[in-house]
Design a protein around this motif. Structure first.
Motif, PDB file in Angstrom:
ATOM      1  N   HIS D   9       0.831  -1.229   0.000  1.00 31.12           N
ATOM      2  CA  HIS D   9       0.000   0.000   0.000  1.00 31.12           C
ATOM      3  C   HIS D   9       0.854   1.263   0.000  1.00 31.12           C
ATOM      4  N   PRO D 302     -10.823  -3.188  -6.847  1.00 27.44           N
ATOM      5  CA  PRO D 302      -9.944  -3.756  -5.799  1.00 27.44           C
ATOM      6  C   PRO D 302      -8.808  -4.554  -6.455  1.00 27.44           C
ATOM      7  N   ALA D 312      -6.170  -5.437 -11.063  1.00 28.76           N
ATOM      8  CA  ALA D 312      -7.104  -4.471 -10.423  1.00 28.76           C
ATOM      9  C   ALA D 312      -8.043  -4.008 -11.520  1.00 28.76           C
ATOM     10  N   HIS D 314     -12.421  -4.368 -12.608  1.00 21.80           N
ATOM     11  CA  HIS D 314     -13.745  -4.932 -12.271  1.00 21.80           C
ATOM     12  C   HIS D 314     -14.070  -6.158 -13.112  1.00 21.80           C
ATOM     13  N   SER D 317     -13.046  -8.874 -10.939  1.00 20.99           N
ATOM     14  CA  SER D 317     -13.560  -9.020  -9.545  1.00 20.99           C
ATOM     15  C   SER D 317     -14.789  -9.954  -9.602  1.00 20.99           C
TER      16      SER D 317
END
Lengths: 328, 561, 284, 333
Positions: D9, D302, D312, D314, D317
């Motif tokens: 992060h 995410p 990362a 969608h 996901s």
């Protein structure tokens, strides 16, 4: 460090050419001034008797009006190291007056210029190293202010504070009146003690310029990759600051060091008057006011020669600090 | 003691290299050697390394430029500092400007004229000895005068000019005879300008080039050494008029009068021979210890006018200009009372008996603006639209020349031009260097020019400035000081009579000349510059106020308190 | 009017530029409207000398009994005009020489730069004294001419190096291909691009001009009937203000010169900062 | 293989007059011992900033605003400057891009090699010179070149010196920020082969940063793609070559001509990078993404860790995959 001969010859060649042009210009400049001093002197001193005026003219070599004759005579004399005889202070030889005055001016001006550069650099480096810090801003603004203050004003203020009120320093002059009876060590101390304030004035007057120049250069150098690499190598801050940062930042302002000499000597003229310091400044100024051709030529020549020599020295020293120059 | 110029410069370089090293340590070294004396009145001059024993040293301050110490040859007019000769050499007579009379030095007593006033005999004081021990001889005196005859360049005052000295011979071993080709009553005054030099030293050299770096004189002080800050003179123990009380005389050299004045105020210097910034004199005098001796002199500062130029031709305009100048405030504001009111008849009050002192404070010549304007209007001038007086198309607008680099002079010039504007006379100021001023005066290429007129110590010479033989039409160089192109046949006649008349008739003739000059106003006089000598009385006393206090004869008697 | 003011306000970039502008405006106002503001007429000698600052004389009087404050106000006008006009003359000469030398190159550049080097050797102040004694009368105009004609040396060099770096850029090649004549390229193309540097130099040169004028008047070569900060200082020194502890006669002229030039330098640096921000090289 | 460097992060911000620029926003990746990990992306996507953040070479006004960097189990972000200096060059060294001025022009090559060694082991003295000679041999440079100045060497030789310098203290991680961009292709090839050879010999791991994707594919085992401050995809070389998952990676690959195979028209990526001061709400690539779906506008994707690496987007996901199959289905029919 082997010199590249082409660079050497070129530098010395330029110096000689500049010297020759300076000599010729030096001969012409006073002649441009109206009023020929010999007749003025004759009338002033000999209350107007014509034969006296002619006798004086002959002695001054002005009897033959042709410029070329005077120019040839001037060059011939110069080669014999004879700078001719001063009119206003006849018959004192100009070389004699200059020889006594030049060391004082060169001594103070050279010392002041070198010290001012040194101090200017140190402050400039510290300022540029932490831009925006209190130190940086304060030195920046004070050097803006200081760079625009007349030489002689600083001199007057220093005399008022340090000599007149506090009495720490003498009011002027170059040595103690009883100088001749001193021992060697006392003589040196007397010279330093009297030279301190004039040198200090010249330093303060020229300091600002150097701080600004070096600070700008160092800001540019700091953005270079080798500085980043040096930091990444984990070198000590002092080594990065001086061996990497300052060594590169001082290059452009090094040549400026000597060319500014002419400017500093110009400034020294006013400072010497205020400090009653027996340098070339005072002699030049009186010579110009008295239309004293030989003395004007003599002082200009000495100033020109000393500046040219200093520039030549700077040109010769420069390859030592910037390897790129010697080899191209 | 070799004159240390070469040695000093070498030493200097090594010293200044040391400067780089020692600079930071300087603060302690300077405080240790220099007991921190502060400004105002302090006792002994700052305690330099202790001088040997308790020799009494008198410091005299002077503005002496580097070029003024290149020779010590009394014959030469340039490259030397003339008061030096008064200390080291002796003339036959010394002209005392305070009393305006002659004081015998090498001469035993006053000289005597022959009946036909064409020969003047002077008996010498044979006690005198040269500082290198050899006694004075009559040949030295003859040599000193004959050199002026042989080398035309050196005879500045034209002693051997036509109608003057013909021959100088010895009579016995102690009397000199001056034979003249014509009557020349002011001869004794001219003898004061010739210093007697040692023949055994000078005859080996060419007197017009000899730098005489090791001067030997007969005077009260002997030359010891010179450096950038001072000329050092020792006392001449066996001086024939009595040995000086002080052991050493230091002439401290400054190159501007401000630093000199500060040194005087601080006590580093006990006195000066006069070049002090006049406006600072009142401040000096506030300190009870400082005194100022003032006496009239031979230099009259005035606005010199070219009487041939249109406008300046009419004496009314010249008179108006003289009246427009507020001489009192010039003296107070400009020169802070360090100078004397000038005589509109021009003769300096130095010659107290000859000068018509009545003219000096005569109201007819005092500052009077409406009298000046009335004069102009009565002469047919009318004010034009811009307030400048004009007559048949020609307005009163002149160039006003002044010397550059003389702030006090420039300030007074600005005051005068302002006053001239008040009476409708327009001026454009031009600043030029000193030699150029003289050139403009000689050639007449000027209208108004502010400068001093300096003459030898002789009333006849001072008034002969207005003699027509001393002038030439504008465009030609004037032979003498009559730069004004002033001609007046009667003045010429009176002056020629006076040149050979006895004292009484000369006085009367001079009165007439002065009256005519004040009427015609060829120059607008400003003030008379003589001596303004500041000196301290806290450490030394017994100054002789009848003489200039810092002249040789007075400094001889000065004693430490 | 509002918009014009706004435009002029951010024409002086950064804090420095704005501060400089304020100082400059202060002096301009005094220079232009000085005569009405000054308590006493110029060169008016009417008071006792050496009066310390008081209500009637904010800056006291000098040795001649002139009110120092009004002399300073009149002095502002001279020094202001000398600075501006001499600065302009110097800039014009400096820029022309700089651009021509930088653009033309070859023997023109070599000779011009040799002249510059030569004049850098001889102390400019001494040269000015010579010129001063050469011109007939020493009015303010001749001071401006003298200073203007002798102080373009540093500027010439700085503009030349700037022009040389501009010459390599693309638009100069393009302009040449379009067939524009040399002088057109120089003054229509290169000049606008180096204007920030010119402005920065103009500012520096103006300060030098004011200092040179002060120097000349200090040496007695200024115009006596006119008053400037330099003449005030010259009289202060010649008449021994130090002896009279007349700080009120010595400090103001020096401080005025310093603040006046300080304002200019701030503007100069403000411009440079902005210029450097978007061009990334130290031009001065 | 165990991880040498774990970045969790990481966020880096610049304070610019117009506001805070989030140059690096929540980047997580790790580099194994002896692994050559590539970081690619358009210029200005924050890859160099990440590298400088890790080696704490950020210049004012940039500063790390969050996240952790663990090297060999040691957390770097909390170290004091002095402690960090001990790590410099001994643990992490760096090779910069421009061959022109990455060496101090006024110092001899030998001094610049030796001073790195002496900085960490002042007692070396004489042997430092021998170490320098070994390093020169290592990068096939003549030893007598040690006493010459940087301007006396060619670009390629200078870059070899810098590489030798980077290996002076046998660091465990060498960060190479576009090491060959400034060199011509032939010299670049020689340098790359030398780097790989040295990496095999000494086993240090490399963080290789460039915008030249083909070069990266040739050299790096695993590759991370960054876009506008975000790490959008990390995958092995083969995965990226055969089946790049993130639309931006696909776009990148399509904008490089392949030397072999049929000549196709290159399709670049339309639009331009977003303003990092006020980044778009959802996925930063959304405005330029051809396969953008509803969530992309609003929800930042995410980071999903799975067999193929990290992604990362969608599309990958959970909800995304469901909808994907649905749309893939109708597409096929």
């Amino acid at each position: 460090m082997r010199y590249n001969s082409v660079y050497l010859v070129k530098r010395i060649g330029i110096a000689l050419v500049t010297l020759y042009v300076a000599v010729t210009l030096n001969f012409l400049l006073p002649r441009l001034m109206k009023g020929d001093p010999a007749s003025a002197l004759a009338s002033e001193k000999a209350l107007g008797s014509q034969e006296v005026a002619n006798a004086l003219k002959a002695q001054f070599g002005l009897d033959n009006p042709s410029l070329w004759y005077q120019y040839a005579k001037y060059i011939k004399q110069l080669l014999h190291g004879n700078l001719g005889v001063s009119y206003a202070n006849f018959p004192s030889p100009v070389a004699d007056v200059m020889l006594k005055a030049l060391p004082w001016t060169l001594g103070t001006v050279l010392t002041a210029t070198l010290l001012s550069y040194l101090i200017g650099w140190l402050i400039g480096i510290r300022g540029a190293w932490k831009p925006g810090s209190l130190f940086d801003n304060s030195t920046l603004f004070s050097s803006f202010f200081l760079s625009s203050v007349p030489f002689f004003w600083i001199a007057i203020i220093f005399i008022m504070i340090f000599s007149f009120y506090l009495g720490w320093f003498p009011l002027g002059q170059a040595v103690d009146p009883a100088y001749d009876s001193f021992a060697w060590f006392d003589k040196a101390k007397s010279v330093l003690y009297h030279a301190f304030l004039p040198v200090f004035t010249l330093i303060i007057a020229t300091l600002a310029g150097h701080i600004l120049v070096l600070r700008n250069n160092l800001m540019r150098v700091l953005s270079e990759d080798y500085m980043l690499l040096a930091k990444a190598k984990g070198l000590r801050a002092s080594r990065r600051k001086y061996m990497y940062g300052a060594r590169n930042a001082l290059l452009p302002s090094f040549t400026g060091l000597m060319t500014s000499l002419g400017h500093v000597i110009g400034g020294a003229i006013t400072t010497e008057i205020v400090f009653s310091y027996p340098g070339v400044g005072m002699v030049t100024f009186n010579a110009i006011l008295n239309h004293d051709f030989p003395l004007i030529q003599g002082s200009f020549l000495c100033i020109a020669i000393s500046v040219i020599v200093c520039n030549l020295i700077a040109d010769l020293v420069y390859p030592l600090i910037d390897p790129r120059v010697a080899l191209n | 003691m070799k004159w240390g110029s070469r040695k000093t410069s070498v030493m200097l370089f090594s010293a200044l290299v040391v400067l780089v090293g020692v600079l930071n340590g300087c603060s302690n070294s300077s405080s240790s050697s220099q007991s921190g004396t502060n400004g105002q009145t302090d006792t002994a001059s700052s305690s330099k390394p202790a001088s040997k024993g308790d020799t009494v040293v008198y410091h005299l301050g002077e503005t002496v430029n580097p070029e003024q110490v290149t020779n010590f040859n009394p014959f030469l007019a340039t490259g030397n500092w003339s008061p030096f000769f008064d200390y080291v050499f002796d003339p036959l007579y010394y002209f005392n400007p305070v009393k305006g009379e002659l004081v015998p030095r090498l001469a035993d007593s006053e000289g005597s004229w022959s009946e036909d006033n064409k020969t003047y005999t002077v008996k010498l004081n044979m006690e005198a000895k040269w500082q290198d021990g050899t006694p004075l001889t009559i040949d030295d005196v003859l040599y000193s005068f004959n050199t002026l005859k042989d080398y035309k360049v050196l005879d500045r005052y034209q002693l051997w000019g036509e109608g003057r000295l013909q021959e100088v011979t010895a009579q016995g071993s102690d009397t000199v005879v001056f034979k003249l080709s014509n009557t020349f009553p002011s001869l004794p005054f001219y003898l004061t300008t010739v210093y007697i030099v040692p023949k055994h030293q000078f005859e080996k050299e060419d007197p017009s080039q000899f730098l005489n770096k090791q001067p030997i004189g007969t005077g009260p002080f002997k030359f010891k050494s010179i450096n950038e800050s001072a000329i050092v003179l020792d006392k001449n123990a066996d001086y024939f008029l009595g040995a000086p009380n002080i052991d050493q005389l230091f002439v401290d050299r400054f190159n501007n009068s401000s630093t000199l004045t500060l040194a005087l105020e601080k006590g580093d210097v006990q006195g000066s021979t006069g070049t002090v910034a006049m406006p600072s004199v009142p401040k000096l005098l506030e300190n009870p210890v400082n005194k100022l001796q003032v006496y009239p002199g031979l230099n009259t500062f005035s606005v010199i006018m070219n009487n041939e130029k249109p406008g300046l031709k009419d004496s009314a305009v010249r008179r108006a200009i003289q009246l427009a100048i507020d001489r009192k405030s010039l003296i107070e504001k400009g020169e802070s009372n360090g100078v004397f009111p000038a005589n509109p008849g021009f003769l300096s009050s130095v010659f107290s008996d000859m000068a018509d002192t009545g003219l000096i404070d005569n109201a007819a010549f005092a500052y009077n603006v409406n009298e000046a304007t009335k004069l102009l209007e009565s002469d047919g001038y009318k004010k034009n639209s811009k307030g400048i007086y004009e007559k048949d198309g020609k307005k009163l607008s002149f160039t006003y020349h002044m010397a550059a680099n003389a702030p006090a002079q420039n300030k007074e010039g600005a005051m005068i031009t302002e006053w001239l504007k008040n009476i409708g006379v327009e001026t454009t100021v031009k600043l030029v260097t000193w030699p150029e001023l003289t050139k403009l005066l000689m050639s007449g290429d000027y209208e108004l020019l502010q400068n001093g007129l300096q003459t030898p110590p002789d009333p006849q010479a001072q008034l002969e400035i207005f003699h027509s033989k001393m002038t030439a039409p504008t465009g030609e160089n004037t032979p003498g000081l009559n730069y004004m192109r002033f001609r007046d046949p009667e003045v010429d006649q009176w002056l020629d009579q006076a040149s050979s008349a006895d004292a009484a008739t000369r006085k009367e003739l001079y009165q007439k000349v002065q009256a005519r000059i004040s009427e015609q106003a060829p120059v607008a006089v400003m003030y008379n510059v003589g001596g303004h000598i500041p000196y301290r009385t806290d450490q030394f006393t017994n100054y002789n106020e009848d003489l200039p206090v810092t002249s040789a004869l007075s400094l001889m008697q000065v004693k430490k308190k | 009017m509002k918009k014009m003011l706004k435009a002029c306000w951010n024409a002086f970039p950064g804090v420095k530029g704005k501060l400089g502008l304020v100082i400059l405006l202060f002096f301009t106002v005094i220079a232009l409207f000085g005569t009405w503001v000054a308590p006493y007429p110029k060169n008016f000698i009417g008071f006792d000398s050496w009066l310390p600052p008081s209500v009637s004389h904010w800056l006291g009087t000098d040795s001649y009994g002139q009110d120092v404050l009004s002399q300073m106000i009149y002095g502002t006008r001279t020094s202001f005009w000398v600075g501006i006009l001499a600065g302009l003359i110097t800039t014009v000469i400096g820029v022309t020489v700089g651009i021509v030398a930088g653009f033309k190159g070859g023997w023109i550049e070599e000779s011009l730069m040799r002249i510059v080097d030569l004049f850098l050797i001889i102390p400019t102040l001494a040269l000015m004294i010579i010129l001063a004694s050469f011109l007939p009368s020493m009015g303010t105009m001749s001071t401006i001419l003298i200073i203007g004609s002798l102080s373009w040396l540093y500027m010439g060099r700085s503009i030349r190096s700037q022009t040389m770096s501009e010459r390599q850029s693309g638009y100069v090649e393009a302009a040449r291909m379009v067939g524009m004549k040399d002088w057109e390229i120089m003054f229509k193309e290169i000049l606008p691009n180096i204007t920030p540097v010119i402005l920065a130099n103009l500012v520096l040169v103006t300060t030098q001009a004011v200092l040179a004028e002060a120097g000349l008047s200090f040496l007695g070569l200024g115009d006596p009937t006119n008053v400037s900060w330099g003449t005030i200082l010259a009289l202060a020194n010649a008449n021994n203000a130090v002896l009279f502890h007349a700080w009120w006669w010595i400090l103001p002229p020096g401080l005025a010169i310093a603040f006046f030039c300080f304002g200019f330098i701030l503007i100069g640096n403000g411009i440079l900062e902005k210029y450097r921000a978007n061009r990334g090289n130290a031009a001065l | 293989m165990s991880d040498l460097l774990q970045v969790r992060h990481l966020s880096i911000e610049y304070a610019s007059p117009r506001g805070i620029v989030k140059a690096v926003d929540d980047v997580t990746f790790s580099i194994g011992k002896g692994e050559i990990f590539g970081l690619a992306g358009e210029s200005g996507c924050g890859k160099s900033t990440t590298a400088f953040g890790i080696s704490r070479l950020l210049r004012h006004p940039a500063q790390i605003s969050g996240g952790s960097v663990v090297l060999d189990g040691q957390e770097l972000t909390t170290l004091s400057n002095d402690e960090f200096d001990k790590l410099r060059w001994s643990k992490i060294s760096i090779v910069l891009q421009s061959a022109m001025n990455n060496l101090n022009p006024v110092l001899k090559i030998s001094n610049q090699l030796i001073d790195a060694i002496l900085a960490h082991d002042p007692s070396m003295g004489k042997e430092a010179r021998q170490r320098a000679e070994q390093l020169m041999k290592l990068v096939d440079l003549p030893v007598d070149r040690l006493d010459s100045y940087p301007h006396e060497l060619s670009g390629g030789m200078r870059q070899r010196v810098v590489i030798a310098m980077a290996l002076a203290l046998r660091p465990s991680l060498v960060i190479m920020d576009e090491p060959t961009t400034a060199l011509d292709v032939v010299v670049q090839n020689g340098i790359i082969r030398k780097i790989v050879e040295l990496q095999k010999e000494f086993g240090f791991s490399i963080l290789f940063i460039t915008h030249d994707l083909p070069l990266m594919l040739e050299m790096c085992g695993r590759i991370g793609i960054m876009y506008a401050g975000k790490l959008v995809e990390v995958a092995s070389r083969e995965q990226i070559l055969q089946k790049p998952r993130h639309p931006y990676t696909q776009g990148l690959l399509n904008s490089f001509p392949s030397l072999s195979g049929p000549k196709q028209r290159l399709s670049g990526i339309p639009g331009h990078t977003p303003d990092l001061i006020r980044p778009p709400a959802g996925c930063r690539f959304c405005p330029r993404c051809s396969q953008a779906i509803q969530e992309c506008q609003t929800l930042p994707p995410p980071l999903v860790e799975d067999a193929g690496g990290q992604i990362a987007c969608h599309l990958y996901s959970e909800e995304g995959i469901a909808r994907e199959q649905a749309s893939a289905a109708c597409e096929r029919s």
